[in-house]
Design a protein around this motif. Sequence first.
Motif, PDB file in Angstrom:
ATOM      1  N   LEU A   5     -23.303   6.597   1.465  1.00  0.00           N
ATOM      2  CA  LEU A   5     -24.694   6.762   1.060  1.00  0.00           C
ATOM      3  C   LEU A   5     -25.553   6.679   2.317  1.00  0.00           C
ATOM      4  N   LYS A   6     -26.503   7.594   2.454  1.00  0.00           N
ATOM      5  CA  LYS A   6     -27.267   7.607   3.698  1.00  0.00           C
ATOM      6  C   LYS A   6     -28.672   8.165   3.488  1.00  0.00           C
ATOM      7  N   LEU A  60     -24.499   3.719   4.709  1.00  0.00           N
ATOM      8  CA  LEU A  60     -23.666   2.696   4.084  1.00  0.00           C
ATOM      9  C   LEU A  60     -22.382   3.327   3.575  1.00  0.00           C
ATOM     10  N   THR A  61     -21.262   2.744   3.981  1.00  0.00           N
ATOM     11  CA  THR A  61     -19.956   3.222   3.533  1.00  0.00           C
ATOM     12  C   THR A  61     -19.409   2.260   2.497  1.00  0.00           C
ATOM     13  N   LEU A  62     -19.147   2.787   1.277  1.00  0.00           N
ATOM     14  CA  LEU A  62     -18.593   1.981   0.196  1.00  0.00           C
ATOM     15  C   LEU A  62     -17.143   2.368  -0.026  1.00  0.00           C
ATOM     16  N   ASN A  63     -16.322   1.391  -0.378  1.00  0.00           N
ATOM     17  CA  ASN A  63     -14.896   1.622  -0.606  1.00  0.00           C
ATOM     18  C   ASN A  63     -14.611   1.548  -2.098  1.00  0.00           C
ATOM     19  N   THR A  64     -13.776   2.486  -2.579  1.00  0.00           N
ATOM     20  CA  THR A  64     -13.444   2.473  -4.006  1.00  0.00           C
ATOM     21  C   THR A  64     -12.627   1.240  -4.378  1.00  0.00           C
ATOM     22  N   LYS A  65     -11.931   0.615  -3.415  1.00  0.00           N
ATOM     23  CA  LYS A  65     -11.268  -0.650  -3.703  1.00  0.00           C
ATOM     24  C   LYS A  65     -12.298  -1.772  -3.572  1.00  0.00           C
ATOM     25  N   GLY A  66     -12.663  -2.339  -4.675  1.00  0.00           N
ATOM     26  CA  GLY A  66     -13.672  -3.382  -4.697  1.00  0.00           C
ATOM     27  C   GLY A  66     -15.065  -2.881  -4.991  1.00  0.00           C
ATOM     28  N   ALA A  67     -15.319  -1.591  -4.722  1.00  0.00           N
ATOM     29  CA  ALA A  67     -16.607  -0.958  -5.023  1.00  0.00           C
ATOM     30  C   ALA A  67     -17.773  -1.689  -4.367  1.00  0.00           C
ATOM     31  N   VAL A  76     -27.780   2.717  -6.158  1.00  0.00           N
ATOM     32  CA  VAL A  76     -28.841   3.672  -5.837  1.00  0.00           C
ATOM     33  C   VAL A  76     -29.474   3.236  -4.524  1.00  0.00           C
ATOM     34  N   LEU A  77     -29.423   4.095  -3.498  1.00  0.00           N
ATOM     35  CA  LEU A  77     -30.017   3.803  -2.191  1.00  0.00           C
ATOM     36  C   LEU A  77     -31.443   4.301  -2.162  1.00  0.00           C
ATOM     37  N   LEU A 105     -30.811  -1.207  -1.120  1.00  0.00           N
ATOM     38  CA  LEU A 105     -29.764  -0.661  -1.980  1.00  0.00           C
ATOM     39  C   LEU A 105     -29.768  -1.438  -3.289  1.00  0.00           C
ATOM     40  N   HIS A 106     -29.890  -0.711  -4.415  1.00  0.00           N
ATOM     41  CA  HIS A 106     -29.924  -1.349  -5.733  1.00  0.00           C
ATOM     42  C   HIS A 106     -28.567  -1.193  -6.411  1.00  0.00           C
ATOM     43  N   MET A 107     -28.105  -2.265  -7.084  1.00  0.00           N
ATOM     44  CA  MET A 107     -26.807  -2.230  -7.764  1.00  0.00           C
ATOM     45  C   MET A 107     -26.902  -2.876  -9.140  1.00  0.00           C
ATOM     46  N   GLN A 108     -26.214  -2.255 -10.119  1.00  0.00           N
ATOM     47  CA  GLN A 108     -26.098  -2.800 -11.474  1.00  0.00           C
ATOM     48  C   GLN A 108     -24.621  -2.949 -11.815  1.00  0.00           C
ATOM     49  N   LEU A 109     -24.241  -4.130 -12.261  1.00  0.00           N
ATOM     50  CA  LEU A 109     -22.865  -4.398 -12.697  1.00  0.00           C
ATOM     51  C   LEU A 109     -22.889  -4.668 -14.193  1.00  0.00           C
TER      52      LEU A 109
END
Length: 644
Positions: A87-88, A94-101, A183-184, A190-194
Motif C-alpha cells: 500500500l502506498k 507499507l508492505t503487508l504480508n499475507t502470513k499474519g496480515a 485502508v491507507l 493506516l486504518h484497520m478493522q478486525l
Amino acid sequence: MDKNNIIGFLLIAVVLIGFSWYNQPSAEEQRAAFVKDSIKHVNKSQSLKATQLAEKRKQQAERQKILDDTTSLFHKTLTGNAEQIVLKNKKVELTLNTKGATVEKAVIKGYVGHNLKVKDGSADQKDVILFNGADQSLSYMLSAKETNINTSDLYFVPSQVTDSTVTFTANAGEGKTLTLKYVLGKDYMLHMQLSAQGMAGLFSPGTQTMDVNWKDKVRQQERGFTFENRYATLTYHKSEGGTDYLNEGKEITDEAIEDKIDWIAFKNQFFSAVMIAKNDFQNNALMTSIPQEKGSGYLKQYEAKMKTFFDPTGKQASEFDFYYGPNDFRLLQKMEGECHFGKDLQMQRLVYLGWPLFRIINRWFTLYVFDFLTGMNINMGIVLILITLLLKLLTYPMVKKSYMSSAKMRVLKPKLDEATKQFNKPEDQMQKQQAMMSEYAKYGVSPLSGCLPMLIQAPIWIAMFNFVPNAIQLRGESFLWIKDLSTFDPIWEWNHNIWLIGDHLSLTCILFCVANVLYTVMTMRQQKDQMVGQQADQMKMMQWMMFLMPVMFFFMFNDYSAGLNFYYFVSLFFSAAIMWALRKTTNDEKLLAILEQRYQENKANPKKQSGLAARLQAIQDMQKKQQEELHRKQEELNKKKREL
C-alpha cells in the motif's frame, strides 16, 4: 442360676450348632455359589465400565466437535505461501504480508535514510526504512473455548487490493471467517478493522477482549547513537488525558500501566510507529524497553502486551489506526484530525518540548517563529541565526538593565572601598556587608537588579535546549561545513570509544566551548571591576570553577547535534557583541554624576528612596538593631556573671 438352668442353655447351644452344621452347603455347592457371585460381580463391573466409557466417548465427541469447529480455521490457513501486498501514497510505502496480515515493512518517503556503515554519507538512501522483516511483529490472539487463535500463525487470502486498500480473510469453514481490512489515508495514517463472522460458538459467552502483542527492534536512523538514543522512548497516552513514557536509559521489562491507554508509540528521535485503539487498551498493559548496544544498529527493543475490545459475534469490529511517520509537531496535530475515532490524542507530545514552563515557551513562541522562518524557504543555519537574533532583541532590555546595574556598582567601587576600609578583619565581614548595602541604598543601586534579568532569560536558553534537538526540519540540512544540523559534525573520527569523549571530535562543540571560555573571561573582568575587598579574592577562587564549566560542556555536548552547538555558539557571540557595545557606549563619568545627583536627592528627602534599594536599607537597619540588641543582652549577661 442353678444346675438345671446351666444344662438347659448347653443343650440349646448344641442343638443350634448341630443344626447349622447340618444345613451348611457342601464344598461343591460353595464353589458353584462363589463362581455365580463372581460372574455377577464381573457383569456388573463391566456394565459400569461400559457406561463410563460411553459417557467418556460422548464427552470426547462433543469436545472434538468443538475442537474441530475451532481448528477448522487452521485446516486451510496454517500452511501456505507468504505474499506481499504493498500500500502506498506520496508519503509512505507499507508492505503487508499475507502470513499474519500485518505490516512487515514501513518506508517513510521524503527523508534521507542514513547508511550508518558509510561515514561520509555517500551511500545514503532517499527514504527512511522505519522497520523491516523480523525487526517488528504484531499479533492478535483470540481465546476460544479449547484453544487460542493467533493471527501471526495464519495465512490470509488477500482481496480488494488497490494502492490504498486490501482485505485479508482467513476461512474457518462454511460461513466462518476472520477478516482484517486495511485502508491507507492520503498521508501517514493506516486504518484497520478486525472482525469475526459466524464464529461466536467457538468462544465463551462472556468473551469481549483479545490480546495484542506488539514488538519492535527500533533501528538507529541517525549517525549520533548516544544522542538519538536519548530521545528514543516507548511513549503512551492515557485515555483520560496525559502522555507518559518509559525511562529511556533503563532496562524495563513488563512494567504494568495501571491506566487505560488509547495509543502507544514506538518512538525514536525523529520517527515513530503509533498504534491507536478505538476502544482503548485496558488497564495493566505490560510495557518493555531494553536499550541496545552501540554498534548494533539498533536503539531499543520495545514490546507491548495489551488487551482490547473484541466482539466474537462480528456485530462490531475491533478498529485501529496506525501512524508511521515523522515526529513533526504540526503534522502530528493534523493527524489527530485524520484519526477515525474523534479522540483528543495529543500526538504532538511525541515531539518533546521540555518541562511545563519550557514547553509553554516552545509551544507558544518558538514554534510560531520557527514556522514563520522555515516558511521563507531559507537555509536552516540562517534560521537558527535569525532565531538567535530575535531572542537577543527581545531580551536586550533585560540584558541592558543587568549591565547597567553592574556598571553602577563599578563606578561606585572607589566609594565602597572608602566606606568599608575599616572592616578588613574576618570577624568584621557582617559590618562590611552592612556598610556596602548602606552605600548602595544611598545611591539607589540594587546589586540584585543585575541578577534577576539574567534569571528571566534562563528559561529561554533551556527551552531552546529542548527544542533544537527535536526539530525534524534540521534533519539532513547542511550549513557551511556542517553536513547535517541534526547530528554531530566530526572534525576527527576514530574506530573506538574513548571514555567521556566517544569516537569523534565535534567542531561546533569545540567552537561553542572556546566561545564560552572567552565570554567567561569577559564577564569575569567586568565583575572584577566592581568587587570590593575580600570579594576580589573570592573571585579568584571562583574563576577556576568558571573555566572548568566549558570543559565539562565539551564532554556533555560532543555527542549533541551540530545545530544545538551552533545555536549556543552564535548566542554567545551575540552576547559578547552586546556586552562589548554596551561597554563602549557607557560613559562612566556621566553615570557617576547621575548617581551623585540621586544621592543628593535621597539625602535631602529620605522618604523619596523607594524600590528594592529602600527595602534592602530597611533590612539592613533591622539587622543592625537586632545585632545591637543581641550585643546589649550579651553585655548584661556578662555583667551578671561577674557579679556572681
